[in-house]
Design an enzyme around this catalytic site. Sequence first.
Site, PDB file in Angstrom:
ATOM      1  N   GLY A  60       0.834  -1.204   0.000  1.00 28.44           N
ATOM      2  CA  GLY A  60       0.000   0.000   0.000  1.00 28.44           C
ATOM      3  C   GLY A  60       0.859   1.242   0.000  1.00 28.44           C
ATOM      4  O   GLY A  60       0.500   2.275   0.575  1.00 28.44           O
ATOM      5  N   GLY A  61       2.015   1.126  -0.660  1.00 24.74           N
ATOM      6  CA  GLY A  61       3.046   2.160  -0.578  1.00 24.74           C
ATOM      7  C   GLY A  61       2.687   3.511  -1.137  1.00 24.74           C
ATOM      8  O   GLY A  61       3.434   4.468  -0.945  1.00 24.74           O
ATOM      9  N   ARG A  62       1.533   3.597  -1.836  1.00 27.39           N
ATOM     10  CA  ARG A  62       1.100   4.908  -2.352  1.00 27.39           C
ATOM     11  C   ARG A  62      -0.009   5.501  -1.495  1.00 27.39           C
ATOM     12  O   ARG A  62      -0.625   6.513  -1.868  1.00 27.39           O
ATOM     13  CB  ARG A  62       0.629   4.768  -3.806  1.00 27.39           C
ATOM     14  CG  ARG A  62       1.728   4.338  -4.760  1.00 27.39           C
ATOM     15  CD  ARG A  62       2.893   5.319  -4.765  1.00 27.39           C
ATOM     16  NE  ARG A  62       2.544   6.560  -5.416  1.00 27.39           N
ATOM     17  CZ  ARG A  62       3.157   7.719  -5.215  1.00 27.39           C
ATOM     18  NH1 ARG A  62       4.145   7.792  -4.327  1.00 27.39           N
ATOM     19  NH2 ARG A  62       2.791   8.805  -5.875  1.00 27.39           N
ATOM     20  N   GLY A  63      -0.279   4.871  -0.354  1.00 28.46           N
ATOM     21  CA  GLY A  63      -1.281   5.398   0.566  1.00 28.46           C
ATOM     22  C   GLY A  63      -0.769   6.595   1.349  1.00 28.46           C
ATOM     23  O   GLY A  63       0.410   6.954   1.284  1.00 28.46           O
ATOM     24  N   ALA A 106      -0.266   7.405   4.805  1.00 26.44           N
ATOM     25  CA  ALA A 106       0.834   7.237   5.765  1.00 26.44           C
ATOM     26  C   ALA A 106       2.018   6.526   5.130  1.00 26.44           C
ATOM     27  O   ALA A 106       3.181   6.810   5.461  1.00 26.44           O
ATOM     28  CB  ALA A 106       0.339   6.467   6.986  1.00 26.44           C
ATOM     29  N   TYR A 145     -14.798  -2.716   8.805  1.00 23.12           N
ATOM     30  CA  TYR A 145     -13.378  -2.369   8.686  1.00 23.12           C
ATOM     31  C   TYR A 145     -12.644  -2.724   9.980  1.00 23.12           C
ATOM     32  O   TYR A 145     -11.605  -3.403   9.958  1.00 23.12           O
ATOM     33  CB  TYR A 145     -13.221  -0.881   8.379  1.00 23.12           C
ATOM     34  CG  TYR A 145     -11.778  -0.423   8.324  1.00 23.12           C
ATOM     35  CD1 TYR A 145     -11.032  -0.595   7.160  1.00 23.12           C
ATOM     36  CD2 TYR A 145     -11.164   0.162   9.422  1.00 23.12           C
ATOM     37  CE1 TYR A 145      -9.705  -0.183   7.101  1.00 23.12           C
ATOM     38  CE2 TYR A 145      -9.843   0.573   9.374  1.00 23.12           C
ATOM     39  CZ  TYR A 145      -9.115   0.395   8.205  1.00 23.12           C
ATOM     40  OH  TYR A 145      -7.798   0.799   8.162  1.00 23.12           O
ATOM     41  N   LYS A 173      -9.829  -5.657  10.547  1.00 23.87           N
ATOM     42  CA  LYS A 173      -8.489  -5.247  10.990  1.00 23.87           C
ATOM     43  C   LYS A 173      -8.081  -6.030  12.240  1.00 23.87           C
ATOM     44  O   LYS A 173      -6.917  -6.431  12.393  1.00 23.87           O
ATOM     45  CB  LYS A 173      -8.438  -3.746  11.282  1.00 23.87           C
ATOM     46  CG  LYS A 173      -8.494  -2.853  10.059  1.00 23.87           C
ATOM     47  CD  LYS A 173      -7.271  -2.980   9.174  1.00 23.87           C
ATOM     48  CE  LYS A 173      -6.084  -2.227   9.715  1.00 23.87           C
ATOM     49  NZ  LYS A 173      -4.934  -2.227   8.760  1.00 23.87           N
TER      50      LYS A 173
END
Length: 567
Positions: free
Chosen positions: A13-16, A18, A158, A162
């Site tokens: 998810g490196g383009r998210g 955080a 969600y 999680k």
Amino acid sequence: MAEGDERWCVVTGGRGFAARHLVEMLIQSGEWLVRIADLAPSIKLDPSEEEGVLGDALQSGRAMYVSADLRNKAQVAKACQGAEAVFHMAAPDSSINSYQLHYSVNVEGTKNVIDACIECKVKRLVYTSSPSVVFDGVHGIHNGDESMPYPDKHNDSYSATKAEAEALVIKSNGKNGLLTCCIRPSSIFGPGDKLMVPSIVAAARAGKSKYIIGDGNNMYDFTYVENVAHAHLCAEKALASEDAGAVRAAGQAYFVTNMEPIKFWEFMSLILEGLGYERPRIKIPAPVMMPVAYMVEWVYKMLAPYGMRVPQLIPSRIRLLSCNRTFSCSKAKDQLGYMPIVSLKEGLKRTVESYSHLRAELHVKRRDTDQPSKASIYLGSGKVADTLLWKDKKQTLTTLLALIAIYYHFFTPGYTIITAIAKILMWATLFLFIQSILPAKILGYKLEKIPASWFHFSEEKTRRIALSLGSTWNSAVGVLKAICRGKDWTLFFKVVVILLILNFLGRISFHSIFVTGVPFVFVAFYVYEKREEEIDGLVYQALSFALKLKSDVMRKFVTSKQSAAAQ
């Protein structure tokens, strides 16, 4: 980094939001080569990124992009090849109301990440969890620590998924030499956020930011995004340490905050004022809002298949806005060496400066051209809004004519509900049969055929409806269990009031509802859109009067009770 000492890490998810900050921090540390894994087929950099740390790292080979869907095990394994550490930050948008999406990404995707780490002999896995894994959606949390158990029921799908994913990560610790730990950052904010600040500004522009839900004193812990990234680095270093640090941190979960609890509504006010909007001032008790929220949620469940988007005013959101949510970072401080590197005040300053394009003065210039009305937002800004607000006049008139025809042909003769439904289905069947045998053109006019796909429910939609019905049923059973315990008087009175309202509505005939309800809906929203400010002003006055009246009554009641006690 010396040649031959290359150490690769992966950020899912490196383009998210955080994750972008973590990627830059990893590159700047000089200790890592970073593999950025995300859904898109290729990476698209913002102008600021092209000229910054990330752009340079991609050109020099110190960073690379890999397209990977967490739900595809082979793609995840490919992304993890040769990596020493994995920072698993990928997750779907928490505001999307889809259990299937959340489960497939948060749970099944995390299983794939764990399996890939074991297969590729990754040494350390740091998972980005959430404080919501211990939140039941009802009871507030004050200075909560990691000893808190998962609740029997979570606030939403969600949070539930999680929690399930976090448990999987903790359980996998030690398998094939893999060390794991979980970070629970509370209410992340900062530059690049596409959820919190834009939502606050949208509410301000729609005139909804004037309200405070609850008494306004509920405390929250927020976490500046760079502190979140810093906490992940602290966790990885603790796992990599050769002393007792790795033993203590492995298989653990940690709350992470800015360590500066603040009133939730004060935090919102600081962002709003920083961007030139008015701070919220009108307090509305949460119990007053809940019946309305339940009604909005019910309407959404009915109209979602027709284009209505998830509304903001739903019960779970009301609870979040009015309860305490603060957490202790003592464990992260002691075992990970975590301390915030950016203060709350500085974080707020940087955040406000990064959203200069959302300032109030810019909105005033463009409000009449591209900003949707509050009526449109309330209706979900979809086909339902276009119909009820007369945006698409052809669609509105067609809907009205269809409703009038249904009323006069099926309800005025005094048919029962079953007879009326049977006749509607009979005429619908006749219409579909005739239109299917008609030619594509008649006298030069093209006839639009109604495809069978209009009536087909996909497997995904069917599952979603079934899950929604099951969730509603389980919620009702949960309420029944709470009432049977005989301790929650507030819940008991809420249920009684709701049943009395339903009893009253049940006495109203369907004929009366149709005759008064349909014209009211088509006229009320249209009028509200045209007279927003005047109607809002009247509502504000009514609310202020009601709250003042309640305060006066309570004060007199307390005074009389004290006088009686004194005598």
